[in-house]
Design a protein around this motif. Structure first.
Motif, PDB file in Angstrom:
ATOM      1  N   ASP A   2       0.842  -1.187   0.000  1.00 56.76           N
ATOM      2  CA  ASP A   2       0.000   0.000   0.000  1.00 56.76           C
ATOM      3  C   ASP A   2       0.883   1.245   0.000  1.00 56.76           C
ATOM      4  N   ASP A  88      -2.756  -2.609  -3.462  1.00 62.83           N
ATOM      5  CA  ASP A  88      -3.861  -1.674  -3.325  1.00 62.83           C
ATOM      6  C   ASP A  88      -4.034  -0.911  -4.633  1.00 62.83           C
ATOM      7  N   ARG A  89      -5.137  -0.222  -4.788  1.00 62.33           N
ATOM      8  CA  ARG A  89      -5.463   0.423  -6.066  1.00 62.33           C
ATOM      9  C   ARG A  89      -4.485   1.514  -6.480  1.00 62.33           C
ATOM     10  N   GLY A  90      -3.639   1.970  -5.577  1.00 60.97           N
ATOM     11  CA  GLY A  90      -2.626   2.957  -5.944  1.00 60.97           C
ATOM     12  C   GLY A  90      -1.573   2.417  -6.907  1.00 60.97           C
ATOM     13  N   ASP A  92      -2.272   0.681  -9.676  1.00 60.92           N
ATOM     14  CA  ASP A  92      -2.963   0.277 -10.908  1.00 60.92           C
ATOM     15  C   ASP A  92      -2.396   0.919 -12.170  1.00 60.92           C
ATOM     16  N   HIS A  96       3.736   0.383 -12.935  1.00 62.06           N
ATOM     17  CA  HIS A  96       3.896  -0.568 -11.834  1.00 62.06           C
ATOM     18  C   HIS A  96       3.636  -1.999 -12.309  1.00 62.06           C
ATOM     19  N   LEU A 109      -4.500  -7.298  -7.989  1.00 61.42           N
ATOM     20  CA  LEU A 109      -4.680  -5.857  -7.847  1.00 61.42           C
ATOM     21  C   LEU A 109      -6.093  -5.578  -7.363  1.00 61.42           C
ATOM     22  N   ARG A 110      -6.202  -4.879  -6.234  1.00 63.32           N
ATOM     23  CA  ARG A 110      -7.507  -4.516  -5.677  1.00 63.32           C
ATOM     24  C   ARG A 110      -7.955  -3.207  -6.299  1.00 63.32           C
ATOM     25  N   LEU A 111      -9.087  -3.247  -7.007  1.00 64.41           N
ATOM     26  CA  LEU A 111      -9.602  -2.020  -7.628  1.00 64.41           C
ATOM     27  C   LEU A 111     -10.852  -1.562  -6.939  1.00 64.41           C
TER      28      LEU A 111
END
Length: 111
Positions: A2, A88-90, A92, A96, A109-111
């Motif tokens: 994160d 975390d979505r940062g 995406d 990266h 990847l958590r969106l």
């Protein structure tokens, strides 16, 4: 993993202060960025792997991407092929994801 921040809204003279978004106050304030990575060893055991504050105003950080690439490389060296990274979505952005692909890392990847 994160990306987060440490807001220092009253600070003025700390070395390398950058601007961060203070989510609790919905304002842009002085502060530092953070990179956090933890490993879940078992159902009830979580261990910190990397947790550091940085500023794009201070060397060696040139950009968020360079900071994250260095962290990804260190994690890959330490964990080898045993890890599945939960991002975390940062994270995406294409930069990266392409870098993680080059390192042959498995990730979600958590969106």
């Amino acid at each position: 993993m994160d990306l987060s921040d440490i807001a220092k809204p009253r600070a003025h003279c700390l070395e390398g202060l950058a601007f961060v978004r203070d989510g609790s106050r919905d304002e842009i304030v002085p502060g530092y960025w953070t990179f956090e990575a933890y490993a879940r060893i078992s159902r009830d055991r979580i261990v910190p792997l990397l947790n550091f504050a940085y500023s794009l105003e201070l060397p060696p950080a040139r950009s968020e991407i360079s900071v994250c690439e260095t962290a990804f490389r260190k994690l890959k060296e330490a964990l080898g092929d045993r890890a599945i990274y939960l991002l975390d979505r940062g994270f995406d952005g294409w930069n990266h994801l392409a870098y993680l692909e080059r390192l042959e890392c498995r990730f979600v990847l958590r969106l």
